[in-house]
Design a protein around this motif. Structure first.
Motif, PDB file in Angstrom:
ATOM      1  N   SER A  47       0.994  -1.012  -0.155  1.00  0.00           N
ATOM      2  CA  SER A  47       0.196   0.280   0.006  1.00  0.00           C
ATOM      3  C   SER A  47       0.751   1.335  -0.180  1.00  0.00           C
ATOM      4  O   SER A  47       2.001   1.114   0.768  1.00  0.00           O
ATOM      5  CB  SER A  47      -1.131   0.016   1.336  1.00  0.00           C
ATOM      6  N   VAL A  48       0.111   2.380  -0.653  1.00  0.00           N
ATOM      7  CA  VAL A  48       1.318   3.607  -1.125  1.00  0.00           C
ATOM      8  C   VAL A  48       0.937   4.382  -0.124  1.00  0.00           C
ATOM      9  O   VAL A  48      -0.919   4.551  -0.118  1.00  0.00           O
ATOM     10  CB  VAL A  48       1.272   3.738  -2.097  1.00  0.00           C
ATOM     11  N   SER A  49       1.514   5.367   0.477  1.00  0.00           N
ATOM     12  CA  SER A  49       0.332   6.667   1.304  1.00  0.00           C
ATOM     13  C   SER A  49       1.245   7.328   0.985  1.00  0.00           C
ATOM     14  O   SER A  49       1.682   7.951   0.228  1.00  0.00           O
ATOM     15  CB  SER A  49       1.167   6.568   2.770  1.00  0.00           C
ATOM     16  N   GLY A  50       0.873   8.693   2.027  1.00  0.00           N
ATOM     17  CA  GLY A  50       1.156  10.187   1.777  1.00  0.00           C
ATOM     18  C   GLY A  50       2.122  10.613   1.606  1.00  0.00           C
ATOM     19  O   GLY A  50       2.621  11.189   1.442  1.00  0.00           O
ATOM     20  N   ILE A  51       3.216   9.884   1.985  1.00  0.00           N
ATOM     21  CA  ILE A  51       4.615   9.630   2.020  1.00  0.00           C
ATOM     22  C   ILE A  51       5.433   9.328   0.537  1.00  0.00           C
ATOM     23  O   ILE A  51       6.204  10.218   0.190  1.00  0.00           O
ATOM     24  CB  ILE A  51       5.400   7.944   2.641  1.00  0.00           C
ATOM     25  N   ALA A  52       5.088   8.659  -0.329  1.00  0.00           N
ATOM     26  CA  ALA A  52       4.792   9.532  -1.689  1.00  0.00           C
ATOM     27  C   ALA A  52       4.656  10.255  -2.076  1.00  0.00           C
ATOM     28  O   ALA A  52       5.279  10.883  -3.249  1.00  0.00           O
ATOM     29  CB  ALA A  52       4.426   8.112  -2.556  1.00  0.00           C
ATOM     30  N   THR A  53       4.034  11.609  -1.338  1.00  0.00           N
ATOM     31  CA  THR A  53       4.035  12.649  -1.979  1.00  0.00           C
ATOM     32  C   THR A  53       5.298  13.604  -1.694  1.00  0.00           C
ATOM     33  O   THR A  53       5.615  14.601  -1.719  1.00  0.00           O
ATOM     34  CB  THR A  53       2.665  13.880  -2.115  1.00  0.00           C
ATOM     35  N   PHE A  54       6.046  13.397  -0.098  1.00  0.00           N
ATOM     36  CA  PHE A  54       6.700  14.035   0.014  1.00  0.00           C
ATOM     37  C   PHE A  54       8.423  14.630  -0.151  1.00  0.00           C
ATOM     38  O   PHE A  54       8.750  13.497  -1.673  1.00  0.00           O
ATOM     39  CB  PHE A  54       7.440  13.573   1.809  1.00  0.00           C
ATOM     40  N   LYS A  55       8.425  15.618  -1.184  1.00  0.00           N
ATOM     41  CA  LYS A  55       9.369  16.293  -1.992  1.00  0.00           C
ATOM     42  C   LYS A  55      10.554  15.098  -1.649  1.00  0.00           C
ATOM     43  O   LYS A  55      11.599  14.619  -2.753  1.00  0.00           O
ATOM     44  CB  LYS A  55       9.620  17.432  -1.049  1.00  0.00           C
ATOM     45  N   ALA A  56      11.584  14.479  -0.217  1.00  0.00           N
ATOM     46  CA  ALA A  56      12.388  13.994  -0.228  1.00  0.00           C
ATOM     47  C   ALA A  56      12.613  12.586  -0.546  1.00  0.00           C
ATOM     48  O   ALA A  56      13.304  11.523   0.248  1.00  0.00           O
ATOM     49  CB  ALA A  56      13.199  14.331   1.311  1.00  0.00           C
ATOM     50  N   ALA A  57      11.269  12.009  -0.439  1.00  0.00           N
ATOM     51  CA  ALA A  57      10.962  10.635  -0.761  1.00  0.00           C
ATOM     52  C   ALA A  57      10.916   9.829  -1.702  1.00  0.00           C
ATOM     53  O   ALA A  57      10.402   9.320  -2.081  1.00  0.00           O
ATOM     54  CB  ALA A  57       9.139   9.984  -0.182  1.00  0.00           C
ATOM     55  N   GLU A  58      12.111  10.543  -2.141  1.00  0.00           N
ATOM     56  CA  GLU A  58      12.462  10.086  -4.407  1.00  0.00           C
ATOM     57  C   GLU A  58      12.830   8.375  -3.645  1.00  0.00           C
ATOM     58  O   GLU A  58      12.776   7.443  -4.880  1.00  0.00           O
ATOM     59  CB  GLU A  58      13.380  10.601  -4.735  1.00  0.00           C
ATOM     60  N   ASP A  59      13.694   7.702  -2.965  1.00  0.00           N
ATOM     61  CA  ASP A  59      14.134   6.130  -2.281  1.00  0.00           C
ATOM     62  C   ASP A  59      12.316   6.020  -2.374  1.00  0.00           C
ATOM     63  O   ASP A  59      12.124   3.997  -2.590  1.00  0.00           O
ATOM     64  CB  ASP A  59      14.915   6.254  -1.158  1.00  0.00           C
ATOM     65  N   VAL A  60      11.247   6.315  -2.177  1.00  0.00           N
ATOM     66  CA  VAL A  60      10.088   5.540  -1.855  1.00  0.00           C
ATOM     67  C   VAL A  60      10.121   5.374  -2.931  1.00  0.00           C
ATOM     68  O   VAL A  60       8.977   4.463  -3.879  1.00  0.00           O
ATOM     69  CB  VAL A  60       9.034   6.010  -0.750  1.00  0.00           C
ATOM     70  N   LEU A  93       0.727  10.885   8.401  1.00  0.00           N
ATOM     71  CA  LEU A  93       1.234  11.339   7.022  1.00  0.00           C
ATOM     72  C   LEU A  93       0.385  11.771   6.104  1.00  0.00           C
ATOM     73  O   LEU A  93       0.178  11.290   5.602  1.00  0.00           O
ATOM     74  CB  LEU A  93       1.367   9.665   6.906  1.00  0.00           C
ATOM     75  N   ALA A  94       0.063  13.631   6.285  1.00  0.00           N
ATOM     76  CA  ALA A  94      -0.959  13.851   5.755  1.00  0.00           C
ATOM     77  C   ALA A  94      -0.125  13.668   4.332  1.00  0.00           C
ATOM     78  O   ALA A  94       1.255  14.591   4.111  1.00  0.00           O
ATOM     79  CB  ALA A  94      -1.555  14.659   5.662  1.00  0.00           C
ATOM     80  N   PRO A  95      -0.935  14.781   3.036  1.00  0.00           N
ATOM     81  CA  PRO A  95       0.208  14.084   2.071  1.00  0.00           C
ATOM     82  C   PRO A  95       0.033  15.522   1.890  1.00  0.00           C
ATOM     83  O   PRO A  95      -0.331  15.980   2.163  1.00  0.00           O
ATOM     84  CB  PRO A  95      -0.848  13.275   0.875  1.00  0.00           C
ATOM     85  N   ALA A  96       0.903  15.869   0.720  1.00  0.00           N
ATOM     86  CA  ALA A  96       0.674  17.446   0.461  1.00  0.00           C
ATOM     87  C   ALA A  96      -0.197  17.408  -0.959  1.00  0.00           C
ATOM     88  O   ALA A  96      -0.306  16.240  -1.310  1.00  0.00           O
ATOM     89  CB  ALA A  96       1.946  16.929  -0.942  1.00  0.00           C
ATOM     90  N   PRO A  97      -0.666  18.744  -0.102  1.00  0.00           N
ATOM     91  CA  PRO A  97      -0.458  20.071   0.472  1.00  0.00           C
ATOM     92  C   PRO A  97      -0.758  20.284   1.338  1.00  0.00           C
ATOM     93  O   PRO A  97      -0.865  21.029   1.917  1.00  0.00           O
ATOM     94  CB  PRO A  97      -1.263  21.144  -0.459  1.00  0.00           C
ATOM     95  N   TYR A  98      -1.328  18.442   1.878  1.00  0.00           N
ATOM     96  CA  TYR A  98      -1.657  19.522   3.900  1.00  0.00           C
ATOM     97  C   TYR A  98      -0.733  18.809   4.710  1.00  0.00           C
ATOM     98  O   TYR A  98      -0.868  18.828   6.081  1.00  0.00           O
ATOM     99  CB  TYR A  98      -2.520  18.583   3.574  1.00  0.00           C
ATOM    100  N   ARG A  99       0.984  18.095   4.606  1.00  0.00           N
ATOM    101  CA  ARG A  99       1.220  18.167   5.769  1.00  0.00           C
ATOM    102  C   ARG A  99       2.177  18.532   6.157  1.00  0.00           C
ATOM    103  O   ARG A  99       1.710  20.081   5.835  1.00  0.00           O
ATOM    104  CB  ARG A  99       2.577  17.732   4.397  1.00  0.00           C
ATOM    105  N   GLY A 100       2.222  17.917   7.359  1.00  0.00           N
ATOM    106  CA  GLY A 100       1.928  18.791   8.906  1.00  0.00           C
ATOM    107  C   GLY A 100       0.608  19.271   9.567  1.00  0.00           C
ATOM    108  O   GLY A 100       1.143  18.760  10.477  1.00  0.00           O
ATOM    109  N   ARG A 101      -0.729  18.566   8.865  1.00  0.00           N
ATOM    110  CA  ARG A 101      -1.009  18.791   9.451  1.00  0.00           C
ATOM    111  C   ARG A 101      -2.132  17.592   9.823  1.00  0.00           C
ATOM    112  O   ARG A 101      -2.057  16.208   9.001  1.00  0.00           O
ATOM    113  CB  ARG A 101      -2.633  18.730   8.784  1.00  0.00           C
ATOM    114  N   ARG A 102      -3.462  16.951  10.730  1.00  0.00           N
ATOM    115  CA  ARG A 102      -4.014  15.453  10.454  1.00  0.00           C
ATOM    116  C   ARG A 102      -4.315  15.273   9.359  1.00  0.00           C
ATOM    117  O   ARG A 102      -4.918  15.702   8.431  1.00  0.00           O
ATOM    118  CB  ARG A 102      -4.889  16.118  12.086  1.00  0.00           C
ATOM    119  N   ASN A 103      -4.142  14.544   9.792  1.00  0.00           N
ATOM    120  CA  ASN A 103      -4.478  14.225   8.182  1.00  0.00           C
ATOM    121  C   ASN A 103      -5.709  12.922   8.149  1.00  0.00           C
ATOM    122  O   ASN A 103      -6.574  12.179   9.080  1.00  0.00           O
ATOM    123  CB  ASN A 103      -3.436  12.551   7.628  1.00  0.00           C
ATOM    124  N   GLU A 104      -7.160  12.764   7.169  1.00  0.00           N
ATOM    125  CA  GLU A 104      -7.929  12.093   6.722  1.00  0.00           C
ATOM    126  C   GLU A 104      -8.323  11.976   5.812  1.00  0.00           C
ATOM    127  O   GLU A 104      -7.911  11.888   4.837  1.00  0.00           O
ATOM    128  CB  GLU A 104      -8.693  12.697   7.423  1.00  0.00           C
TER     129      GLU A 104
END
Length: 263
Positions: free
Chosen positions: A173-186, A207-218
């Motif tokens: 399963s793929v999560s919001g981490i895939a959207t993080f700028k530094a997550a090219e290895d993922v 693990l809220a995806p961009a553009p919500y990173r840092g917020r509570r995810n939903e």
């Protein structure tokens, strides 16, 4: 349709507005959610949400919580999993980053979950962090005792473990981490995942995806995860949605697809 394969809607972060969060998910097109058990002692809270027709549940104990019941028996999990609203075993596994439970206890409790997955036929929802070699060894040893389905949830580990798990027929399963700028290895690992065994999740409230990173995810943020998966794999949004939907129902086959989609 959009399916969030991993939510933690019973978490205290949602105590003030849980129903509003669920309604926002539905408004965003999320038609189905799997509420994940973090520890067996919380199962009743997890299961209560699965009274709603579009929310299902799992049963299990996260490696952080393994110390709560080091002697957790597979039979306990198997008995709870007789509930038809329970569609998976876990979240369980190994976390050697935080080490909130002793590593030997994590492994012992994880093996109990593998036994339960084998006995029930339900998928094993696996958490793994900084434990690639040990995780690969345990999965292979347990699978050799008799096959069971494996979901490598929110996969952020290395390509070697991904290959070992894929050889056992695992889903990812793929999560919001895939959207993080530094997550090219993922993203590099996502490009090599089996195309017919990829699903998506939010892991909310984390693990809220961009553009919500840092917020509570939903769960309403799930479209951003799907869009990133489509981009990384070179799929259209429609193809990504269809592929992840097919993969989800192939894995979580206790959920009757026709009930969700209609005739």
């Amino acid at each position: 349709m959009l399916i969030d394969s991993h939510v933690n809607l019973h978490a205290p972060q949602f105590d003030e507005d849980r129903e509003a969060v669920i309604e926002r998910a539905r408004a965003a097109g999320v038609r189905l959610m799997v509420n994940i058990c973090d520890k067996v002692s919380n199962y009743d809270k997890v299961r209560a949400l699965a009274e709603q027709p579009d929310i299902w549940a799992t049963v299990g104990t996260h490696p952080h919580e393994a110390k709560e019941d080091p002697g957790l028996a597979a039979e306990t999990l198997i008995a709870i999993a007789a509930d038809p609203r329970v569609v998976g075993i876990g979240e369980c596994g190994l976390d050697f980053h935080y080490d909130l439970s002793p590593r030997d206890i994590q492994a012992q409790v994880f093996r109990a979950h593998a036994t339960a997955a084998r006995a029930t036929g339900l998928p094993l929802v696996v958490h793994t962090r900084e434990a690639d070699e040990v995780m690969g060894d345990i999965l292979e040893e347990e699978y050799a005792k008799g096959p069971f389905r494996i979901l490598m949830h929110c996969y952020t580990s290395g390509p070697a473990l991904a290959q070992r798990a894929a050889a056992l027929g695992a889903w990812f399963s793929v999560s919001g981490i895939a959207t993080f700028k530094a997550a090219e290895d993922v993203r590099a690992v996502i490009r090599d995942m089996p195309a017919d065994r990829i699903i998506v999740e939010t892991d909310c409230p984390y693990l809220a995806p961009a553009p919500y990173r840092g917020r509570r995810n939903e769960p309403a943020f799930l479209p951003h995860v799907l869009a990133k998966l489509a981009e990384v794999r070179g799929w259209s949004l429609e193809e990504a949605e269809a592929r992840t939907e097919d993969a989800f129902f192939a894995l979580f086959d206790r959920i009757p697809r026709q009930v969700v989609l209609g005739p």
